[in-house]
Design an enzyme around this catalytic site. Sequence first.
Site, PDB file in Angstrom:
ATOM      1  N   LYS A 112     -10.042  11.563   1.594  1.00 38.02           N
ATOM      2  CA  LYS A 112     -11.159  12.500   1.872  1.00 38.02           C
ATOM      3  C   LYS A 112     -11.400  12.621   3.360  1.00 38.02           C
ATOM      4  O   LYS A 112     -11.741  13.689   3.870  1.00 38.02           O
ATOM      5  CB  LYS A 112     -12.443  12.036   1.178  1.00 38.02           C
ATOM      6  CG  LYS A 112     -13.057  10.793   1.790  1.00 38.02           C
ATOM      7  CD  LYS A 112     -13.729   9.914   0.806  1.00 38.02           C
ATOM      8  CE  LYS A 112     -13.241   8.513   1.073  1.00 38.02           C
ATOM      9  NZ  LYS A 112     -13.226   7.615  -0.011  1.00 38.02           N
ATOM     10  N   VAL A 139     -12.179  13.322  -3.827  1.00 36.34           N
ATOM     11  CA  VAL A 139     -13.626  13.372  -4.104  1.00 36.34           C
ATOM     12  C   VAL A 139     -13.849  12.953  -5.548  1.00 36.34           C
ATOM     13  O   VAL A 139     -13.193  13.475  -6.446  1.00 36.34           O
ATOM     14  CB  VAL A 139     -14.182  14.810  -3.933  1.00 36.34           C
ATOM     15  CG1 VAL A 139     -15.684  14.825  -4.157  1.00 36.34           C
ATOM     16  CG2 VAL A 139     -13.849  15.362  -2.570  1.00 36.34           C
ATOM     17  N   ILE A 143     -13.303  12.219 -11.516  1.00 38.57           N
ATOM     18  CA  ILE A 143     -13.800  13.508 -12.037  1.00 38.57           C
ATOM     19  C   ILE A 143     -12.898  14.618 -11.493  1.00 38.57           C
ATOM     20  O   ILE A 143     -12.741  14.732 -10.285  1.00 38.57           O
ATOM     21  CB  ILE A 143     -15.250  13.789 -11.562  1.00 38.57           C
ATOM     22  CG1 ILE A 143     -16.163  12.610 -11.883  1.00 38.57           C
ATOM     23  CG2 ILE A 143     -15.780  15.067 -12.193  1.00 38.57           C
ATOM     24  CD1 ILE A 143     -17.577  12.759 -11.334  1.00 38.57           C
ATOM     25  N   GLU A 197     -18.202  -2.832   0.647  1.00 38.51           N
ATOM     26  CA  GLU A 197     -17.309  -3.386   1.676  1.00 38.51           C
ATOM     27  C   GLU A 197     -18.088  -4.369   2.569  1.00 38.51           C
ATOM     28  O   GLU A 197     -19.313  -4.303   2.642  1.00 38.51           O
ATOM     29  CB  GLU A 197     -16.804  -2.258   2.582  1.00 38.51           C
ATOM     30  CG  GLU A 197     -16.130  -1.123   1.869  1.00 38.51           C
ATOM     31  CD  GLU A 197     -14.660  -1.411   1.598  1.00 38.51           C
ATOM     32  OE1 GLU A 197     -14.065  -2.217   2.343  1.00 38.51           O
ATOM     33  OE2 GLU A 197     -14.134  -0.846   0.635  1.00 38.51           O
ATOM     34  N   LYS A 212     -17.058  13.833   1.453  1.00 38.90           N
ATOM     35  CA  LYS A 212     -16.794  14.411   0.129  1.00 38.90           C
ATOM     36  C   LYS A 212     -17.559  15.721  -0.035  1.00 38.90           C
ATOM     37  O   LYS A 212     -17.034  16.692  -0.585  1.00 38.90           O
ATOM     38  CB  LYS A 212     -17.185  13.413  -0.962  1.00 38.90           C
ATOM     39  CG  LYS A 212     -16.297  12.171  -0.967  1.00 38.90           C
ATOM     40  CD  LYS A 212     -16.898  11.117  -1.866  1.00 38.90           C
ATOM     41  CE  LYS A 212     -16.045   9.874  -1.940  1.00 38.90           C
ATOM     42  NZ  LYS A 212     -16.752   8.766  -2.621  1.00 38.90           N
TER      43      LYS A 212
HETATM   44  N1  LIG Z   1     -10.108   2.783  -3.757  1.00 43.30           N
HETATM   45  C1  LIG Z   1     -10.549   3.827  -4.442  1.00 43.30           C
HETATM   46  O1  LIG Z   1     -11.080   3.674  -5.556  1.00 43.30           O
HETATM   47  C2  LIG Z   1     -10.407   5.213  -3.883  1.00 43.30           C
HETATM   48  C3  LIG Z   1     -10.982   6.302  -4.576  1.00 43.30           C
HETATM   49  C4  LIG Z   1     -10.779   7.602  -4.105  1.00 43.30           C
HETATM   50  C5  LIG Z   1     -10.030   7.797  -2.955  1.00 43.30           C
HETATM   51  N2  LIG Z   1      -9.509   6.708  -2.280  1.00 43.30           N
HETATM   52  C6  LIG Z   1      -8.724   6.965  -1.094  1.00 43.30           C
HETATM   53  O2  LIG Z   1      -7.386   6.542  -1.355  1.00 43.30           O
HETATM   54  C7  LIG Z   1      -6.775   6.092  -0.145  1.00 43.30           C
HETATM   55  C8  LIG Z   1      -6.232   4.679  -0.352  1.00 43.30           C
HETATM   56  O3  LIG Z   1      -7.321   3.820  -0.666  1.00 43.30           O
HETATM   57  P1  LIG Z   1      -7.064   2.359  -1.266  1.00 43.30           P
HETATM   58  O4  LIG Z   1      -8.384   1.879  -1.754  1.00 43.30           O
HETATM   59  O5  LIG Z   1      -5.926   2.361  -2.198  1.00 43.30           O
HETATM   60  O6  LIG Z   1      -6.686   1.557   0.067  1.00 43.30           O
HETATM   61  P2  LIG Z   1      -5.990   0.124   0.164  1.00 43.30           P
HETATM   62  O7  LIG Z   1      -6.182  -0.648  -1.083  1.00 43.30           O
HETATM   63  O8  LIG Z   1      -6.462  -0.454   1.457  1.00 43.30           O
HETATM   64  O9  LIG Z   1      -4.440   0.467   0.284  1.00 43.30           O
HETATM   65  C9  LIG Z   1      -3.879   1.047   1.426  1.00 43.30           C
HETATM   66  C10 LIG Z   1      -2.395   0.891   1.343  1.00 43.30           C
HETATM   67  O10 LIG Z   1      -1.814   1.541   2.487  1.00 43.30           O
HETATM   68  C11 LIG Z   1      -0.838   0.680   3.036  1.00 43.30           C
HETATM   69  N3  LIG Z   1      -0.686   0.921   4.467  1.00 43.30           N
HETATM   70  C12 LIG Z   1      -1.592   0.800   5.452  1.00 43.30           C
HETATM   71  N4  LIG Z   1      -1.053   1.123   6.643  1.00 43.30           N
HETATM   72  C13 LIG Z   1       0.227   1.459   6.395  1.00 43.30           C
HETATM   73  C14 LIG Z   1       1.319   1.856   7.203  1.00 43.30           C
HETATM   74  N5  LIG Z   1       1.196   2.006   8.510  1.00 43.30           N
HETATM   75  N6  LIG Z   1       2.504   2.102   6.612  1.00 43.30           N
HETATM   76  C15 LIG Z   1       2.647   1.959   5.278  1.00 43.30           C
HETATM   77  N7  LIG Z   1       1.653   1.577   4.449  1.00 43.30           N
HETATM   78  C16 LIG Z   1       0.464   1.327   5.001  1.00 43.30           C
HETATM   79  C17 LIG Z   1      -1.346  -0.707   2.765  1.00 43.30           C
HETATM   80  O11 LIG Z   1      -0.253  -1.599   2.861  1.00 43.30           O
HETATM   81  P3  LIG Z   1      -0.338  -3.168   2.529  1.00 43.30           P
HETATM   82  O12 LIG Z   1      -0.732  -3.280   1.094  1.00 43.30           O
HETATM   83  O13 LIG Z   1       1.022  -3.642   2.740  1.00 43.30           O
HETATM   84  O14 LIG Z   1      -1.345  -3.703   3.474  1.00 43.30           O
HETATM   85  C18 LIG Z   1      -1.911  -0.539   1.345  1.00 43.30           C
HETATM   86  O15 LIG Z   1      -0.874  -0.701   0.400  1.00 43.30           O
HETATM   87  C19 LIG Z   1      -7.844   6.228   0.936  1.00 43.30           C
HETATM   88  O16 LIG Z   1      -7.706   7.474   1.558  1.00 43.30           O
HETATM   89  C20 LIG Z   1      -9.145   6.190   0.145  1.00 43.30           C
HETATM   90  O17 LIG Z   1     -10.211   6.849   0.782  1.00 43.30           O
HETATM   91  C21 LIG Z   1      -9.682   5.446  -2.720  1.00 43.30           C
END
Ligand SMILES: NC(=O)c1ccc[n+]([C@@H]2O[C@H](COP(=O)([O-])OP(=O)(O)OC[C@H]3O[C@@H](n4cnc5c(N)ncnc54)[C@H](OP(=O)(O)O)[C@@H]3O)[C@@H](O)[C@H]2O)c1
Length: 440
Positions: A112, A139, A143, A197, A212
Amino acid sequence: MLDWFLMKDVNLGIVGLGNVGGGTLTILAENAEEISRKLGFRLNVTAVCSRSAKSKTLPAGCTPALITTDWREVVAHPDVEIVAELVGGTGVAREIVEGAIAAGKSVVTANKELIALDGAAIWKKAAAKGVTLAMEASVCGGIPIHAVLREGIAGDRIETLFGILNGTSNYILTEIEQHGSDFAAVLAEAQRLGYAEADPSADIDGFDARSKLALLTSLAFGARLTPADIHTEGIRRIAPTDFEYARQLGCTIKLLCSARRAQGGLFVSVRPALLPRKTIMASVQGAYNAVWSRGTFGADTFYYGRGAGPNPTGVAVVSDLMRLAREVRPTAAHRVPPFAFTELTETRPLPIGEQKRPWYLRFRITDRPGIIRDLSSILAAHSISIDAVLQLPDLDKHNLPFVITLETSPEAAVRQAVEKMNSLEFMVEPPLAMPIERGI
Ligand SMILES: NC(=O)c1ccc[n+]([C@@H]2O[C@H](COP(=O)([O-])OP(=O)(O)OC[C@H]3O[C@@H](n4cnc5c(N)ncnc54)[C@H](OP(=O)(O)O)[C@@H]3O)[C@@H](O)[C@H]2O)c1
């Protein structure tokens, strides 16, 4: 040759294997059959990447040809046709998205922040390259609000859009309301449970919701907004007293995102607001999200679900991957089938009598001693257990309504027992039997 092309699998590159990336891979592996029944071809995970990709455990059945720590290898891989950017932030994520587009690959993102900041420019680059950008997960993870605004109610003219778009702040407000605890205590508990967090500012100061809302405002009104221009207030100052006063006013308090048309433009804001308790929005509790839109023609529609989490967000990513996979095979055979699946399986519903549910039985009787005994012996003869007996005081003894609730029992046995009960001489009318859907 043509048939082979039509049925050819589509190959994916997944960058980011955290919460969302992990959920996405799990769904692609565990739901592969259902997905290919809908698409008519398979989605293959060809390449995966994260900083620690080599030490990640991938779901059973997920065997990519390339596992790398360098996203450039995914983007450049000749077999990868669609890239999912599931890294987050506006730094490397932008390089991945723009790198994939430059390489002529369509992109799915859950980001987002990046899209709210620069999505329009990124989309222009994608369009110039003849590829697509999909961002459903960005977002309200669980949903499908993009699909709704982009297609489902595209024929309407949206007047107002309200949202509860941040699950963490909604969880905190719900806890303050239900337990009367103060903000700091609830936040500390939310952090301990992993709902908030360590640095909670993005959630409780409204910045996550603001990104969002900027995105939804684009989809609903065709408006490009800089998130920083949106009036934003967080929930830090909300105290239990505010809920007490709100209750006296017939209201609750939510971190309300709102965008509404007015003469000459749009009012757009993120801030705590009082909402009448009788509105559907007021009943959105805990970490859930909701969007409520009001159109000139279609009036009100309401969308509700989980705002985040690996699986709900993973579903949004996978659904986007499916949509783009159809688009990289641009033939009529690959349009979305009107029944969602490419072929429907001939199916007959299971006999309803086999379904097990708790039950509500309402009787009207002429009162006399031994009625409960007579009814319970019929239930016992059908191996049905009583959960509770309810009777309001001071009712007409010649037409006395009372209720027996049953523990989970097969419908056929309940129906047979009810038929037997109906022949008892004290029944004023046939018993009314309704299942109790506790799981809803
Ligand atoms: N969490 C949710 O429920 C949720 C909901 C809606 C949207 N989102 C969005 O989805 C996205 C991901 O969120 P997340 O919660 O999944 O984050 P996360 O758990 O922190 O995962 C991020 C991933 O990106 C990898 N990464 C970071 N820097 C990198 C790089 N330079 N090269 C390659 N890989 C890299 C990390 O690697 P490592 O594992 O090796 O550290 C990790 O696997 C974000 O944009 C977030 O806003 C998340």
